[in-house]
Design an enzyme around this catalytic site. Structure first.
Site, PDB file in Angstrom:
ATOM      1  N   LYS A  43       0.953  -1.274  -0.113  1.00 28.28           N
ATOM      2  CA  LYS A  43      -0.108  -0.135   0.106  1.00 28.28           C
ATOM      3  C   LYS A  43       0.879   1.152  -0.154  1.00 28.28           C
ATOM      4  O   LYS A  43       0.604   2.267  -0.682  1.00 28.28           O
ATOM      5  CB  LYS A  43      -0.900   0.090   1.231  1.00 28.28           C
ATOM      6  CG  LYS A  43      -2.113  -1.271   1.301  1.00 28.28           C
ATOM      7  CD  LYS A  43      -3.038  -1.085   2.274  1.00 28.28           C
ATOM      8  CE  LYS A  43      -3.976   0.097   1.907  1.00 28.28           C
ATOM      9  NZ  LYS A  43      -4.802  -0.267   0.865  1.00 28.28           N
ATOM     10  N   ASP A 251      -9.801  -5.172 -13.049  1.00 27.77           N
ATOM     11  CA  ASP A 251      -8.946  -5.485 -11.729  1.00 27.77           C
ATOM     12  C   ASP A 251      -9.045  -4.499 -10.990  1.00 27.77           C
ATOM     13  O   ASP A 251      -8.294  -3.385 -11.147  1.00 27.77           O
ATOM     14  CB  ASP A 251      -7.707  -6.249 -12.158  1.00 27.77           C
ATOM     15  CG  ASP A 251      -6.715  -6.510 -10.835  1.00 27.77           C
ATOM     16  OD1 ASP A 251      -7.181  -6.643  -9.719  1.00 27.77           O
ATOM     17  OD2 ASP A 251      -5.720  -7.004 -11.187  1.00 27.77           O
ATOM     18  N   ASP A 257      -5.347   2.432  -3.381  1.00 24.42           N
ATOM     19  CA  ASP A 257      -3.949   3.245  -2.945  1.00 24.42           C
ATOM     20  C   ASP A 257      -3.709   4.417  -4.154  1.00 24.42           C
ATOM     21  O   ASP A 257      -3.152   5.343  -3.839  1.00 24.42           O
ATOM     22  CB  ASP A 257      -2.832   2.178  -3.189  1.00 24.42           C
ATOM     23  CG  ASP A 257      -2.977   1.072  -2.147  1.00 24.42           C
ATOM     24  OD1 ASP A 257      -3.798   1.375  -1.120  1.00 24.42           O
ATOM     25  OD2 ASP A 257      -2.375  -0.147  -2.470  1.00 24.42           O
ATOM     26  N   GLY A 292      -3.248  -5.648 -12.493  1.00 27.06           N
ATOM     27  CA  GLY A 292      -2.180  -5.461 -11.659  1.00 27.06           C
ATOM     28  C   GLY A 292      -2.471  -4.021 -10.885  1.00 27.06           C
ATOM     29  O   GLY A 292      -3.521  -3.369 -11.063  1.00 27.06           O
TER      30      GLY A 292
END
Length: 304
Positions: A43, A251, A257, A292
């Site tokens: 993160k 995804d 983040d 990703g």
């Protein structure tokens, strides 16, 4: 091009081992995955990359091991010009996240802290003053988070994910607190000393968090956008709902983040919390359209 504004991220750096599959397994079940990949994550590192790509002069402070994963963990940060001078290299393993992603872009994540667990108070204090907008998460020890808050010279963006126990005085120095709806309920229960999670609507939870002493709150709502609450001098929160950018998600790993890092960059540039959250929502929406975490973050701001 990076600006002269400063964002400092103290947090975690991992290598993500991501398995792509049609559906997530249930308890005790084995599911065949279609493929897997090794990519940088964590993160803290994700947020540092997002802040740099969103235009801020950015420094990441964390820890990696002396294994081959360390180069993967820091590679994209270095390419983006994130300052890494105060990253510790320790004996042992770099942090690892094991991620499963299904065909609907839902994910489940297990994190092995590795070197991140060394980021306790002594390590953070040794790093010295933390300039500009400080960004923190919940993937390093609680003592390290407290030490970072004590060393902050500017506003503190606290993304307490995962939610860990943190003293009220430190929670209330967040400005803003950035969480999703589940994390918001967990932190409210922590502040109120309750064993039950609130089922109130998010605007009510945001007001209650402000009532507990937090100056501003951003609650991310996934496909529903985000909510921004700013406590006024009378204690009442001014609440603004920001709609989501409609995209087809592939995804969602690292999207929160991306939001937090982009938000911090825009706050450092002098934008209001509402302006910064609006930009962060658009930035994060671009990331969910690719697989990703860091690899999906936009390298150009032309479409924002």
């Amino acid at each position: 091009m990076a600006s002269t504004t400063q964002v400092t991220i103290v947090g975690s750096s991992n290598v993500d081992i991501t398995a792509l599959m049609n559906r997530l397994p249930g308890p005790g079940e084995t599911v065949l995955a279609d493929s897997y990949r090794l990519t940088p994550g964590g993160k803290g590192a994700n947020q540092a990359l997002a802040a740099a790509l969103a235009g801020a002069r950015t420094e990441f402070i964390g820890a990696v091991g002396n294994d081959p994963h360390a180069e993967i963990a820091l590679g994209q940060l270095a390419e983006a010009g994130v300052a890494l001078d105060r990253v510790k290299h320790i004996e042992g393993a770099t942090g690892v996240a094991i991620i499963s992603v299904d065909a609907k872009a839902e994910n489940s994540i297990a994190v092995i802290s590795g070197a991140n667990s060394s980021m306790e108070a002594a390590a953070v204090t040794a790093a010295g003053a933390l300039e500009g907008v400080l960004v923190l998460q919940g993937e390093i020890p609680e003592s390290g988070i407290r030490a970072a808050i004590d060393a902050a010279t500017g506003p503190i963006v606290l993304n307490l994910a995962p939610v860990i126990d943190l003293d009220r005085d430190y929670l209330c120095r967040a400005n803003p607190l950035v969480v999703n709806e589940h994390e918001a309920a967990l932190i409210l229960a922590q502040l109120e000393g309750s064993k039950e999670l609130s089922t109130d609507p998010e605007p009510v939870i945001a007001q209650r968090l402000c009532d507990e002493g937090i100056a501003s709150v951003v609650i991310t709502l996934g496909g529903e956008g985000a909510l921004v609450a700013v406590r006024g001098t009378d204690g009442a929160a001014e609440i603004t709902t920001l709609p989501a950018v409609k995209v087809t998600a592939v995804d969602t790993t690292g999207a929160g983040d991306a939001f937090t890092g982009a938000l911090a960059a825009r706050l450092a540039a002098g934008e209001t919390l509402i302006e910064a959250a609006g930009f962060a929502g658009r930035f994060a929406a671009l990331t969910v359209q690719e697989h990703g975490a860091q690899a999906s973050y936009p390298r150009s701001l032309n479409n924002l």
